[in-house]
Design an enzyme around this catalytic site. Structure first.
Site, PDB file in Angstrom:
ATOM      1  N   SER A 148       0.841  -1.202   0.000  1.00  0.00           N
ATOM      2  CA  SER A 148       0.000   0.000   0.000  1.00  0.00           C
ATOM      3  C   SER A 148       0.874   1.249   0.000  1.00  0.00           C
ATOM      4  CB  SER A 148      -0.875  -0.003   1.263  1.00  0.00           C
ATOM      5  OG  SER A 148      -1.365   1.301   1.577  1.00  0.00           O
ATOM      6  N   TYR A 161      -3.249   0.020  10.061  1.00  0.00           N
ATOM      7  CA  TYR A 161      -3.100  -0.365   8.653  1.00  0.00           C
ATOM      8  C   TYR A 161      -1.689  -0.029   8.164  1.00  0.00           C
ATOM      9  CZ  TYR A 161      -4.436  -0.518   3.662  1.00  0.00           C
ATOM     10  OH  TYR A 161      -4.535  -0.797   2.314  1.00  0.00           O
TER      11      TYR A 161
HETATM   12  P1  NAP Z   1     -11.792  -4.950  -0.178  1.00  0.00           P
HETATM   13  O1  NAP Z   1     -12.691  -4.422  -1.213  1.00  0.00           O
HETATM   14  O2  NAP Z   1     -12.101  -4.691   1.262  1.00  0.00           O
HETATM   15  O3  NAP Z   1     -11.589  -6.537  -0.394  1.00  0.00           O
HETATM   16  C1  NAP Z   1     -10.810  -7.242   0.533  1.00  0.00           C
HETATM   17  C2  NAP Z   1     -11.229  -8.678   0.423  1.00  0.00           C
HETATM   18  O4  NAP Z   1     -10.539  -9.444   1.418  1.00  0.00           O
HETATM   19  C3  NAP Z   1     -12.730  -8.836   0.712  1.00  0.00           C
HETATM   20  O5  NAP Z   1     -13.291  -9.817  -0.100  1.00  0.00           O
HETATM   21  C4  NAP Z   1     -12.703  -9.262   2.161  1.00  0.00           C
HETATM   22  O6  NAP Z   1     -13.850  -9.918   2.582  1.00  0.00           O
HETATM   23  C5  NAP Z   1     -11.507 -10.192   2.154  1.00  0.00           C
HETATM   24  N1  NAP Z   1     -11.057 -10.490   3.523  1.00  0.00           N
HETATM   25  C6  NAP Z   1     -10.984  -9.632   4.572  1.00  0.00           C
HETATM   26  N2  NAP Z   1     -10.570 -10.288   5.667  1.00  0.00           N
HETATM   27  C7  NAP Z   1     -10.385 -11.589   5.304  1.00  0.00           C
HETATM   28  C8  NAP Z   1      -9.974 -12.759   6.000  1.00  0.00           C
HETATM   29  N3  NAP Z   1      -9.666 -12.744   7.302  1.00  0.00           N
HETATM   30  N4  NAP Z   1      -9.903 -13.922   5.315  1.00  0.00           N
HETATM   31  C9  NAP Z   1     -10.226 -13.973   3.994  1.00  0.00           C
HETATM   32  N5  NAP Z   1     -10.626 -12.892   3.273  1.00  0.00           N
HETATM   33  C10 NAP Z   1     -10.697 -11.718   3.936  1.00  0.00           C
HETATM   34  O7  NAP Z   1     -10.342  -4.389  -0.417  1.00  0.00           O
HETATM   35  P2  NAP Z   1      -9.621  -3.938  -1.764  1.00  0.00           P
HETATM   36  O8  NAP Z   1      -9.731  -2.462  -1.897  1.00  0.00           O
HETATM   37  O9  NAP Z   1      -9.991  -4.828  -2.901  1.00  0.00           O
HETATM   38  O10 NAP Z   1      -8.132  -4.243  -1.298  1.00  0.00           O
HETATM   39  C11 NAP Z   1      -7.553  -5.509  -1.476  1.00  0.00           C
HETATM   40  C12 NAP Z   1      -6.143  -5.402  -0.935  1.00  0.00           C
HETATM   41  O11 NAP Z   1      -5.510  -4.253  -1.508  1.00  0.00           O
HETATM   42  C13 NAP Z   1      -6.113  -5.181   0.572  1.00  0.00           C
HETATM   43  O12 NAP Z   1      -4.978  -5.847   1.113  1.00  0.00           O
HETATM   44  C14 NAP Z   1      -5.923  -3.662   0.693  1.00  0.00           C
HETATM   45  O13 NAP Z   1      -5.285  -3.319   1.910  1.00  0.00           O
HETATM   46  C15 NAP Z   1      -5.037  -3.398  -0.476  1.00  0.00           C
HETATM   47  N6  NAP Z   1      -5.029  -2.033  -0.978  1.00  0.00           N
HETATM   48  C16 NAP Z   1      -6.185  -1.425  -1.349  1.00  0.00           C
HETATM   49  C17 NAP Z   1      -6.104  -0.131  -1.902  1.00  0.00           C
HETATM   50  C18 NAP Z   1      -7.308   0.624  -2.355  1.00  0.00           C
HETATM   51  O14 NAP Z   1      -7.163   1.844  -2.598  1.00  0.00           O
HETATM   52  N7  NAP Z   1      -8.450   0.002  -2.477  1.00  0.00           N
HETATM   53  C19 NAP Z   1      -4.865   0.482  -2.073  1.00  0.00           C
HETATM   54  C20 NAP Z   1      -3.718  -0.185  -1.644  1.00  0.00           C
HETATM   55  C21 NAP Z   1      -3.816  -1.454  -1.115  1.00  0.00           C
HETATM   56  P3  NAP Z   1     -14.956  -9.002   3.329  1.00  0.00           P
HETATM   57  O15 NAP Z   1     -15.804  -8.456   2.242  1.00  0.00           O
HETATM   58  O16 NAP Z   1     -15.695  -9.925   4.266  1.00  0.00           O
HETATM   59  O17 NAP Z   1     -14.209  -7.928   4.093  1.00  0.00           O
HETATM   60  C1  GCO Z   2      -6.832   5.327   3.364  1.00  0.00           C
HETATM   61  C2  GCO Z   2      -6.987   4.397   2.184  1.00  0.00           C
HETATM   62  C3  GCO Z   2      -5.634   3.866   1.783  1.00  0.00           C
HETATM   63  C4  GCO Z   2      -5.811   2.902   0.633  1.00  0.00           C
HETATM   64  C5  GCO Z   2      -4.508   2.350   0.197  1.00  0.00           C
HETATM   65  C6  GCO Z   2      -3.602   3.398  -0.297  1.00  0.00           C
HETATM   66  O1  GCO Z   2      -7.730   5.316   4.222  1.00  0.00           O
HETATM   67  O2  GCO Z   2      -5.821   6.031   3.390  1.00  0.00           O
HETATM   68  O3  GCO Z   2      -7.857   3.333   2.487  1.00  0.00           O
HETATM   69  O4  GCO Z   2      -5.030   3.239   2.860  1.00  0.00           O
HETATM   70  O5  GCO Z   2      -6.600   1.848   0.986  1.00  0.00           O
HETATM   71  O6  GCO Z   2      -3.925   1.526   1.124  1.00  0.00           O
HETATM   72  O7  GCO Z   2      -2.502   2.756  -0.924  1.00  0.00           O
END
Ligand code: NAP
Ligand code: GCO
Length: 262
Positions: A148, A161
């Site tokens: 992230s 986080y």
């Molecule tokens: P999301 O929409 O919240 O999806 C996360 C998925 O992981 C959901 O299906 C969630 O299920 C599942 N999950 C959560 N806890 C779990 C567990 N204990 N066991 C199995 N599955 C579990 O998140 P996303 O935005 O797609 O992000 C995916 C990854 O990218 C995460 O690691 C997040 O930190 C990272 N990320 C996201 C962003 C962003 O801007 N979106 C940026 C950087 C990094 P539930 O629906 O039940 O929660």
């Molecule tokens: C926040 C956002 C970010 C993104 C992502 C950025 O609250 O700042 O959720 O943390 O999820 O991780 O890279």
């Protein structure tokens, strides 16, 4: 296909993407399927797994879906054994499952802090540990940890986080260091601010964070899950066999940019 482009093929590979019923994990999985991989994914409950299976099917992808809480080491070991029996040994692991809790640190309970670290840091350790032995046996493997911006930067309300994602960056580098000699490459992909359910609260019309992120991003937009497809295929393919311990940021340039002069 050209010799170089062929290096990006995932034909014949088996990939496990955690938490991939929707969001970033789902996008990465569909990209891997498009590149020829067999897709295995898990999610936290049957409803989500069924939702994911339907979504994959609508795209013509035959995926293997499993219910598994990635924080439960026993269940993770059972999941990996089940996949190895039903599908085959895992060539590519994407530690994608993650949660975030946006709470000012002085108001955050230790329990909530631990929950975030458990899913975002302890679980990638557990799942990587479960797949590494068969990767060593096979003589190759790819592990991609979804890091992230918060692997590098902090901000208000995301202490747990950021601590977890910062730790995940170093876990990535350590797996790369410890298992590189077995032809296992471990890298991170660092999405910027991406349009998914996880960031939906930050993107509501008029939310100050929405315009803030756009102003801090040279690309002047939120990322989409599609922006992550090419980079994640690269990290899973033979094209990145000498890339190890690297965090590939896919952030539209945020980390490079001090911000526009007011
Ligand atoms: P999301 O929409 O919240 O999806 C996360 C998925 O992981 C959901 O299906 C969630 O299920 C599942 N999950 C959560 N806890 C779990 C567990 N204990 N066991 C199995 N599955 C579990 O998140 P996303 O935005 O797609 O992000 C995916 C990854 O990218 C995460 O690691 C997040 O930190 C990272 N990320 C996201 C962003 C962003 O801007 N979106 C940026 C950087 C990094 P539930 O629906 O039940 O929660
Ligand atoms: C926040 C956002 C970010 C993104 C992502 C950025 O609250 O700042 O959720 O943390 O999820 O991780 O890279």
């Amino acid at each position: 296909m050209s010799k170089v482009l062929n290096k990006f093929s995932l034909e014949g590979k088996i990939a496990l993407i955690t938490g991939a019923s929707y969001g970033i994990g789902f996008a990465i999985a569909t990209a891997y399927a498009d590149a020829g991989a067999t897709i295995c994914f898990n999610d936290i409950n049957q409803e989500l797994v069924d939702r994911g299976l339907k979504s994959y099917e609508e795209l013509g992808i035959k995926a293997y879906g499993y219910v598994c809480d990635v924080t439960d080491e026993e269940k993770v070991n059972e999941l990996v054994a089940k996949i190895e029996k039903e599908v085959g040994a895992i060539d590519i692991l994407v530690n994608n499952a993650g949660i975030i809790k946006r709470i000012p640190m002085h108001e955050m309970s230790a329990e909530d802090f631990r929950k975030v670290v458990d899913v975002d840091l302890n679980a990638p350790f557990i799942v990587a540990k479960a797949v590494i032995p068969s990767m060593i046996k096979k003589g190759h493997g790819k592990i991609i940890n979804v890091c992230s911006m918060m692997s590098e930067l902090g901000r208000e309300t995301v202490s747990a986080y950021a601590a977890a994602k910062g730790g995940l960056k170093m876990l990535t580098k350590n797996i790369a260091s410890e298992y590189g000699e077995y032809n296992i490459q471990c890298n991170g992909i660092g999405p910027g601010y991406i349009e998914t359910p996880q960031t939906a609260p930050l993107r509501v019309p008029g939310h100050p964070f929405n315009s803030f992120i756009i102003s801090k991003t040279p690309a002047a937009r939120w990322g989409t899950t599609e922006d992550l497809m090419g980079p994640s295929v690269f990290l899973a393919s033979d094209a990145s066999d000498f890339v190890n311990g690297h965090i590939l940021y896919v952030d539209g340039g945020i980390l490079a940019y001090i911000g526009k002069q007011p």
